[in-house]
Scaffold this active site. Structure first.
Site, PDB file in Angstrom:
ATOM      1  N   CYS A  32       0.819  -1.213   0.000  1.00 61.62           N
ATOM      2  CA  CYS A  32       0.000   0.000   0.000  1.00 61.62           C
ATOM      3  C   CYS A  32       0.856   1.269   0.000  1.00 61.62           C
ATOM      4  O   CYS A  32       0.377   2.338  -0.378  1.00 61.62           O
ATOM      5  CB  CYS A  32      -0.922   0.004   1.216  1.00 61.62           C
ATOM      6  SG  CYS A  32      -1.817  -1.539   1.383  1.00 61.62           S
ATOM      7  N   ILE A  86      -6.915 -27.288   3.581  1.00 65.08           N
ATOM      8  CA  ILE A  86      -6.343 -26.182   2.804  1.00 65.08           C
ATOM      9  C   ILE A  86      -7.205 -24.928   2.993  1.00 65.08           C
ATOM     10  O   ILE A  86      -8.402 -24.925   2.692  1.00 65.08           O
ATOM     11  CB  ILE A  86      -6.234 -26.529   1.300  1.00 65.08           C
ATOM     12  CG1 ILE A  86      -5.428 -27.826   1.121  1.00 65.08           C
ATOM     13  CG2 ILE A  86      -5.580 -25.380   0.539  1.00 65.08           C
ATOM     14  CD1 ILE A  86      -5.243 -28.254  -0.321  1.00 65.08           C
ATOM     15  N   TYR A  87      -6.575 -23.899   3.493  1.00 63.76           N
ATOM     16  CA  TYR A  87      -7.241 -22.611   3.711  1.00 63.76           C
ATOM     17  C   TYR A  87      -6.829 -21.660   2.587  1.00 63.76           C
ATOM     18  O   TYR A  87      -5.758 -21.824   1.986  1.00 63.76           O
ATOM     19  CB  TYR A  87      -6.808 -22.009   5.050  1.00 63.76           C
ATOM     20  CG  TYR A  87      -7.310 -22.778   6.254  1.00 63.76           C
ATOM     21  CD1 TYR A  87      -6.781 -24.024   6.579  1.00 63.76           C
ATOM     22  CD2 TYR A  87      -8.317 -22.267   7.063  1.00 63.76           C
ATOM     23  CE1 TYR A  87      -7.254 -24.739   7.670  1.00 63.76           C
ATOM     24  CE2 TYR A  87      -8.786 -22.962   8.161  1.00 63.76           C
ATOM     25  CZ  TYR A  87      -8.259 -24.203   8.463  1.00 63.76           C
ATOM     26  OH  TYR A  87      -8.722 -24.908   9.538  1.00 63.76           O
ATOM     27  N   ALA A  88      -7.637 -20.662   2.328  1.00 66.17           N
ATOM     28  CA  ALA A  88      -7.241 -19.622   1.365  1.00 66.17           C
ATOM     29  C   ALA A  88      -7.711 -18.273   1.889  1.00 66.17           C
ATOM     30  O   ALA A  88      -8.794 -18.157   2.485  1.00 66.17           O
ATOM     31  CB  ALA A  88      -7.822 -19.905  -0.012  1.00 66.17           C
ATOM     32  N   GLY A 141      -7.086 -13.631   1.485  1.00 60.11           N
ATOM     33  CA  GLY A 141      -6.534 -12.479   0.765  1.00 60.11           C
ATOM     34  C   GLY A 141      -7.162 -12.235  -0.594  1.00 60.11           C
ATOM     35  O   GLY A 141      -8.289 -12.639  -0.890  1.00 60.11           O
ATOM     36  N   ASP A 142      -6.394 -11.576  -1.439  1.00 56.07           N
ATOM     37  CA  ASP A 142      -6.891 -11.146  -2.753  1.00 56.07           C
ATOM     38  C   ASP A 142      -7.315 -12.308  -3.645  1.00 56.07           C
ATOM     39  O   ASP A 142      -8.023 -12.109  -4.636  1.00 56.07           O
ATOM     40  CB  ASP A 142      -5.790 -10.375  -3.503  1.00 56.07           C
ATOM     41  CG  ASP A 142      -5.543  -9.009  -2.913  1.00 56.07           C
ATOM     42  OD1 ASP A 142      -6.165  -8.668  -1.890  1.00 56.07           O
ATOM     43  OD2 ASP A 142      -4.714  -8.261  -3.477  1.00 56.07           O
ATOM     44  N   TYR A 166     -16.642  15.177  20.829  1.00 53.90           N
ATOM     45  CA  TYR A 166     -16.733  16.517  20.224  1.00 53.90           C
ATOM     46  C   TYR A 166     -15.891  17.549  20.959  1.00 53.90           C
ATOM     47  O   TYR A 166     -15.931  17.655  22.169  1.00 53.90           O
ATOM     48  CB  TYR A 166     -18.194  17.003  20.205  1.00 53.90           C
ATOM     49  CG  TYR A 166     -18.283  18.504  20.009  1.00 53.90           C
ATOM     50  CD1 TYR A 166     -17.831  19.085  18.820  1.00 53.90           C
ATOM     51  CD2 TYR A 166     -18.761  19.334  21.020  1.00 53.90           C
ATOM     52  CE1 TYR A 166     -17.859  20.458  18.652  1.00 53.90           C
ATOM     53  CE2 TYR A 166     -18.795  20.713  20.848  1.00 53.90           C
ATOM     54  CZ  TYR A 166     -18.340  21.275  19.663  1.00 53.90           C
ATOM     55  OH  TYR A 166     -18.358  22.625  19.496  1.00 53.90           O
TER      56      TYR A 166
HETATM   57  P1  FAD Z   1      -0.131 -10.252  -1.630  1.00 60.36           P
HETATM   58  O1  FAD Z   1       0.127  -9.258  -0.572  1.00 60.36           O
HETATM   59  O2  FAD Z   1      -0.093  -9.811  -3.042  1.00 60.36           O
HETATM   60  O3  FAD Z   1       0.891 -11.436  -1.417  1.00 60.36           O
HETATM   61  C1  FAD Z   1       0.864 -12.549  -2.231  1.00 60.36           C
HETATM   62  C2  FAD Z   1       2.274 -13.074  -2.370  1.00 60.36           C
HETATM   63  O4  FAD Z   1       2.187 -14.416  -2.771  1.00 60.36           O
HETATM   64  C3  FAD Z   1       3.072 -12.367  -3.442  1.00 60.36           C
HETATM   65  O5  FAD Z   1       4.229 -11.783  -2.887  1.00 60.36           O
HETATM   66  C4  FAD Z   1       3.422 -13.444  -4.450  1.00 60.36           C
HETATM   67  O6  FAD Z   1       4.738 -13.323  -4.925  1.00 60.36           O
HETATM   68  C5  FAD Z   1       3.282 -14.701  -3.622  1.00 60.36           C
HETATM   69  N1  FAD Z   1       2.943 -15.895  -4.405  1.00 60.36           N
HETATM   70  C6  FAD Z   1       1.948 -16.005  -5.321  1.00 60.36           C
HETATM   71  N2  FAD Z   1       1.897 -17.259  -5.800  1.00 60.36           N
HETATM   72  C7  FAD Z   1       2.863 -17.942  -5.156  1.00 60.36           C
HETATM   73  C8  FAD Z   1       3.318 -19.288  -5.225  1.00 60.36           C
HETATM   74  N3  FAD Z   1       2.728 -20.173  -6.037  1.00 60.36           N
HETATM   75  N4  FAD Z   1       4.342 -19.659  -4.437  1.00 60.36           N
HETATM   76  C9  FAD Z   1       4.943 -18.758  -3.613  1.00 60.36           C
HETATM   77  N5  FAD Z   1       4.568 -17.496  -3.519  1.00 60.36           N
HETATM   78  C10 FAD Z   1       3.533 -17.078  -4.275  1.00 60.36           C
HETATM   79  N6  FAD Z   1      -5.062  -2.269   0.123  1.00 60.36           N
HETATM   80  C11 FAD Z   1      -5.621  -1.476   1.065  1.00 60.36           C
HETATM   81  O7  FAD Z   1      -6.417  -1.955   1.864  1.00 60.36           O
HETATM   82  N7  FAD Z   1      -5.287  -0.150   1.141  1.00 60.36           N
HETATM   83  C12 FAD Z   1      -4.402   0.427   0.304  1.00 60.36           C
HETATM   84  O8  FAD Z   1      -4.109   1.622   0.419  1.00 60.36           O
HETATM   85  C13 FAD Z   1      -3.825  -0.375  -0.710  1.00 60.36           C
HETATM   86  N8  FAD Z   1      -2.947   0.161  -1.590  1.00 60.36           N
HETATM   87  C14 FAD Z   1      -2.344  -0.654  -2.506  1.00 60.36           C
HETATM   88  C15 FAD Z   1      -1.407  -0.106  -3.374  1.00 60.36           C
HETATM   89  C16 FAD Z   1      -0.770  -0.909  -4.309  1.00 60.36           C
HETATM   90  C17 FAD Z   1       0.216  -0.307  -5.245  1.00 60.36           C
HETATM   91  C18 FAD Z   1      -1.066  -2.297  -4.358  1.00 60.36           C
HETATM   92  C19 FAD Z   1      -0.374  -3.174  -5.354  1.00 60.36           C
HETATM   93  C20 FAD Z   1      -1.999  -2.852  -3.509  1.00 60.36           C
HETATM   94  C21 FAD Z   1      -2.643  -2.042  -2.572  1.00 60.36           C
HETATM   95  N9  FAD Z   1      -3.608  -2.552  -1.701  1.00 60.36           N
HETATM   96  C22 FAD Z   1      -4.184  -1.751  -0.754  1.00 60.36           C
HETATM   97  C23 FAD Z   1      -4.020  -3.976  -1.787  1.00 60.36           C
HETATM   98  C24 FAD Z   1      -3.244  -4.848  -0.826  1.00 60.36           C
HETATM   99  O9  FAD Z   1      -1.885  -4.657  -1.011  1.00 60.36           O
HETATM  100  C25 FAD Z   1      -3.622  -6.290  -1.084  1.00 60.36           C
HETATM  101  O10 FAD Z   1      -4.997  -6.417  -0.863  1.00 60.36           O
HETATM  102  C26 FAD Z   1      -2.899  -7.252  -0.172  1.00 60.36           C
HETATM  103  O11 FAD Z   1      -1.526  -7.156  -0.336  1.00 60.36           O
HETATM  104  C27 FAD Z   1      -3.343  -8.693  -0.478  1.00 60.36           C
HETATM  105  O12 FAD Z   1      -2.666  -9.580   0.333  1.00 60.36           O
HETATM  106  P2  FAD Z   1      -2.434 -11.080  -0.141  1.00 60.36           P
HETATM  107  O13 FAD Z   1      -1.679 -11.750   0.955  1.00 60.36           O
HETATM  108  O14 FAD Z   1      -3.690 -11.653  -0.590  1.00 60.36           O
HETATM  109  O15 FAD Z   1      -1.549 -10.946  -1.436  1.00 60.36           O
END
Ligand code: FAD
Length: 586
Positions: free
Chosen positions: A44, A281-283, A285-286, A429
């Site tokens: 972020c 298996i849990y999932a 995040g994005d 306030y």
């Molecule tokens: P990620 O943080 O993306 O982590 C996933 C990781 O898994 C990655 O590093 C990837 O390399 C790794 N990976 C993937 N597949 C494999 C594999 N097969 N084996 C090993 N490793 C693997 N959210 C907000 O709430 N507020 C904000 O202001 C905000 N700003 C953002 C700005 C930017 C530029 C970006 C890119 C995102 C922003 N977000 C923001 C979104 C937030 O960063 C994501 O929602 C969050 O990082 C998701 O977390 P995650 O663990 O799901 O995935």
């Protein structure tokens, strides 16, 4: 050593999950597999690293792999990628990108937090090295290095969502002339169009070229060597670099190949315990789909606050705690130059698309007491159930105080609160921070008035319909305000003259009454009602009408320009008060 828990992905959700696992289970063997170079970094913050507001990249590292290992006793393997999952054997096939070797890693529990990848559609010319996406620290460093060594003057940002807007601001901050191209007719689609109109206006005010409703069709190299971006409208923009921020796609391939169920939006499907259809298996995040807390439909909400909380909850469940992650609300906030833009719950577009009955109201409360320097208005939209008043969603655009109001709304929505609850809330306030009737209370009062029948309202989009039915359109602003711009067909009787000019109003017609924000017209509506008239208040006033129909109003003035008018209208009833506000809002 106890059981083995493998976490795929070591950034927001994955790192949060691994650290929580260790806090709950000292005996487990915890392995984090991360494809990239870094774990637990702040994605972020990347736009602010590019703009230079955050000067050093290392400040974005919440921790390093070494520190993570030392502090938590977690086996962190960077540049290790999980390539397949064998659910029968409960093992993950991993490739070590450093050595090129692959190996199998057994697990008792597996957590997938692979995130979502930026969309990079195969547009002609999109391979040009001056076209960037932004997800990782490496991406950010590449963009920053390119800017430092090539001194670009112009940029195109494709996509007006969170990342697109943040990058637009960051590049403008660095002195680049930025063109923002967005496929739909508005930026920030979590908001409704009329609320996004303030962002459009503010972007233009800050020198951003905004191209809405057009997609990028191709990239090419123009005669002078610069990058040439062509849009579906036939527009062509030359630039020195381009950022693609066209959305993200869940990294669900590993899960899909392992036979884990995906949802209709392409994300991994999970239950309320964040388990996939394989309970080991849990999932998180994005990569996953969540259930919308209001509509009950699947949604993808790629936000860090969700990923972090889900990481903790999955760890809790793995360690035997009862958890239920049923719903998500998409609460978000973003800075766009001087504006803060925030939303929570569901917007009007989605309610309408799902056929859910709703009501809405607009208010323009002040960030803090108008007599205290620096007070600025905000625009607040509330959506609620027509019968119970349960809050469905809120959207706020303003300059100050937006973040705390959206968090109150988000909390209220998640607690199942109604608009009457908002009216009753006791909130902190003092003049520098708020108003004795806080912005949230005011939103609650207005919506409750509507719900309880104390106030009938009309919306901007209904005005023509009311006029066609013979309604009388009454503008109760000052003569000066009226002459600077008004709705077609409106008759002007300033609020302070209404009582003495009642005979000019038709008793047998519905009156649609408006002022700048809806406050003066509310007073007039109450007065008229007690004199036997049917008077509807135009919700949100001329401001919302102009946001809805900028072409009919010569656009909408910025909140900065309106702050004095609003402050005067909102707070002042005496000349002394007016002079204080004039001094404070210079
Ligand atoms: P990620 O943080 O993306 O982590 C996933 C990781 O898994 C990655 O590093 C990837 O390399 C790794 N990976 C993937 N597949 C494999 C594999 N097969 N084996 C090993 N490793 C693997 N959210 C907000 O709430 N507020 C904000 O202001 C905000 N700003 C953002 C700005 C930017 C530029 C970006 C890119 C995102 C922003 N977000 C923001 C979104 C937030 O960063 C994501 O929602 C969050 O990082 C998701 O977390 P995650 O663990 O799901 O995935």
């Amino acid at each position: 050593m106890g059981r083995t828990i493998v976490v795929v992905g070591g950034v927001a959700g994955g790192a949060s999950c691994a650290a929580r696992l260790r806090r709950l289970d000292e005996s487990a063997r915890i392995v984090v597999l991360e494809r990239g170079e870094h774990v637990a970094f702040a994605s972020c913050g990347l736009p602010y690293f590019i703009s230079g507001e955050i000067e050093e990249g290392h400040k974005l590292m919440v921790t390093t792999p070494e520190r993570f290992t030392r502090r938590f006793g977690i086996d962190v393997r960077i540049r290790h990628e999980a390539i397949t999952i064998d659910r029968q054997r409960k093992s993950v096939q991993v490739v070590d990108h450093q050595s090129g070797q692959t190996y199998a890693l057994s697990y008792d529990k597996l957590v997938l937090s692979p995130g979502a990848a930026p969309l990079r559609p195969g547009l002609p010319g999109a391979g040009d090295e001056r076209i960037f996406t932004l997800r990782t620290i490496d991406d950010a460093e590449r963009i920053r290095a390119y800017i430092e060594s090539n001194d670009p003057h112009t940029a195109v940002v494709v996509g007006g969502g969170f990342i697109g807007l943040e990058m637009t601001e960051s590049l403008a901050h660095l002195g680049l002339h930025v063109t923002l191209i967005e496929l739909t007719d508005q930026v920030m689609t979590s908001l409704d169009l009329e609320m996004a109109e303030w962002i459009h206006q503010h972007l233009r005010m800050n020198g951003i070229e905004l191209m809405l409703g057009q997609g990028v069709e191709q990239f090419a190299v123009s005669g002078d060597g610069s990058l040439l971006v062509s849009t579906s409208y036939g527009n062509r923009v030359n630039c020195d670099l381009a950022i693609l921020a066209m959305g993200v796609k869940p990294e669900a391939e590993l899960a899909r190949q392992a036979g884990l169920r995906l949802g209709p939006l392409g994300g991994i499907r999970v239950n309320e315990h964040l388990q996939t259809n394989d309970p080991d298996i849990y999932a998180i995040g994005d990569a996953i789909e969540v259930q919308d807390g209001i509509l009950g439909v699947p949604r993808r909400i790629p936000l860090a606050n969700l990923a972090n909380r889900q990481g903790r909850l999955a760890a809790d469940h793995i360690c035997g705690k009862e958890i239920s992650y049923a719903n998500a609300y998409g609460t978000s906030v973003i800075r766009v130059f001087d504006l803060t833009v925030a939303s929570t719950g569901v917007n009007e577009k989605h309610l309408a698309a799902e056929g859910v009955p709703y009501r809405k109201s607009y208010t323009h409360p002040a960030s803090h007491a108008g007599y205290y320097p620096g007070a600025v208005p905000m625009v607040m939209k509330l959506l609620f159930a027509p019968d119970t008043g349960r809050i469905f969603g809120g959207q706020i655009v303003g300059i100050d105080g937006v973040d705390k109001r959206i968090d109150v709304l988000a909390t209220a929505i998640q607690m199942g609160a109604t608009v009457s609850d908002l009216a009753r809330l006791e909130l902190a306030y003092a003049p520098p921070f708020g108003t004795a009737k806080d912005a949230i209370n005011i939103a609650g009062y207005v919506a409750s008035n509507v719900l309880e029948g104390d106030l009938e309202i009309a919306h901007a989009e209904e005005v023509e319909c009311w006029l066609a039915k013979g309604a009388f359109l009454l503008d109760v602003r000052t003569v000066g305000e009226f002459h600077r711009g008004h709705l077609d067909g409106a008759v002007n009787i300033p609020i302070d003259e209404i009582r003495s000019r009642l005979t000019e109003l038709p008793v047998n017609k519905t009156l649609v009454v408006y002022c700048l924000t809806g406050i003066r017209s509310y007073f007039v509506c109450r007065l008229l009602r007690q004199h036997g008239y049917r008077a509807l208040n135009l919700s949100g006033g001329y401001m919302i009408y102009c946001a809805m129909y900028p072409n009919r109003c010569d656009g909408i003035p910025g909140l900065h320009r309106w702050k004095r008018a609003l402050a005067l209208e909102t707070f002042c009833s005496t000349p002394e008060e007016r002079s204080v506000v004039r001094r404070n809002t210079k």
